[in-house]
Scaffold this active site. Sequence first.
Site, short mmCIF file in Angstrom:
data_model
loop_
_atom_site.label_atom_id
_atom_site.label_comp_id
_atom_site.label_asym_id
_atom_site.label_seq_id
_atom_site.Cartn_x
_atom_site.Cartn_y
_atom_site.Cartn_z
N ASP A 164 47.85 40.96 82.90
CA ASP A 164 49.01 40.58 82.10
C ASP A 164 48.58 40.12 80.72
O ASP A 164 47.40 39.84 80.47
CB ASP A 164 49.90 39.55 82.81
CG ASP A 164 49.28 38.17 82.91
OD1 ASP A 164 48.21 37.96 82.31
OD2 ASP A 164 49.87 37.31 83.57
N ASN A 172 56.43 36.04 72.06
CA ASN A 172 57.87 36.24 71.86
C ASN A 172 58.47 35.13 71.01
O ASN A 172 59.32 35.38 70.14
CB ASN A 172 58.58 36.30 73.21
CG ASN A 172 58.59 37.70 73.79
OD1 ASN A 172 58.51 38.68 73.08
ND2 ASN A 172 58.67 37.78 75.11
N ASP A 181 58.76 43.52 72.76
CA ASP A 181 58.95 44.78 73.50
C ASP A 181 57.97 45.84 73.01
O ASP A 181 57.39 46.59 73.81
CB ASP A 181 60.38 45.28 73.32
CG ASP A 181 61.40 44.43 74.06
OD1 ASP A 181 60.97 43.60 74.90
OD2 ASP A 181 62.61 44.60 73.82
N GLU A 211 55.45 40.71 81.83
CA GLU A 211 54.30 41.18 81.06
C GLU A 211 53.11 41.53 81.96
O GLU A 211 51.99 41.68 81.48
CB GLU A 211 53.88 40.12 80.03
CG GLU A 211 53.30 38.85 80.62
CD GLU A 211 54.36 37.79 80.92
OE1 GLU A 211 53.99 36.59 80.95
OE2 GLU A 211 55.53 38.15 81.11
#
Length: 300
Positions: A164, A172, A181, A211
């Site tokens: 991840d 973010n 994204d 993620e």
Amino acid sequence: MQLSPDGVLVVSEGRVVLANDAALKLLGLEKREQLLGKPLYTFTKEEWRAEACRDTYAHKHMESVTDLIETRFRRQDGSEVDVETASTWISYRGEPAQLIHFRDITLRKRAEEQLMSANQLLRDLTNMDGLTGVANRRCFDERIRAEWEACQSSGVPFSLIMFDLDYFKMYNDTYGHQPGDRCLREAAGAAAAAVSALKLQGAMVARYGGEEFAVLLPGTDADRALGIAEDVRERIVSLAIPHSGSKASSVVTVSVGVSTLLPAEAISPENAIERADQALYEAKKAGRNCVRMASQTPFC
């Protein structure tokens, strides 16, 4: 024969002796002389020649034969047309002959091909993660069990990589969800490129959730899986996506866990997931941006 809208031929001793206008038109011929007396199979594909030989053998052994097959005829100009043919044995002037009826099914075949393409596209979309373009969780859950069982039958190891993105929530919060994204798409693409380069049957990258991603590596031992995991990590780092909120690096990085098991009755794919996830946790404890291998201690 002339009233039939479909092509009708009579073939005796392997050569055409009768033909209607529809047959000439379908074969792209203008005159009967271009067809009469000639072997029909100069206009057909090789597999239909084999079918005709089988029919001839059956007739000589007093078997009744009627066939309905799809094949492709070559026209006079070299183009091809899909046809559906039916043939049966008749008596022509006291000698055995084949009565062959065929119709143009080109439009039907094209419609079938379009339908097949549409169905395949639908299956692909059903199994694809809409954001990243790699396989989705549903596809992963189906494939891991199938590949696990295949490895168990073959007696070969099964490896799983889980990774991840490090400090992705902070990414973010810092850059916004649209860049987030895009970051996920680029990371997934880098991992998919690494796996695609392997040309390993059954290998697949999937978005496991959020993620976190998973890589299926059937038939792969621990050493090779570890090398692949490191390649995935390096490819994502080399994207050089700025990440000012990360405590591991100035660019986006990943933590990676790897597990390798020899599938057996006493264990399941869930055990591989559990071990890879634990190895991923160890990579995070070690400071992130690294790869860790799960313990190779066998299950009792």
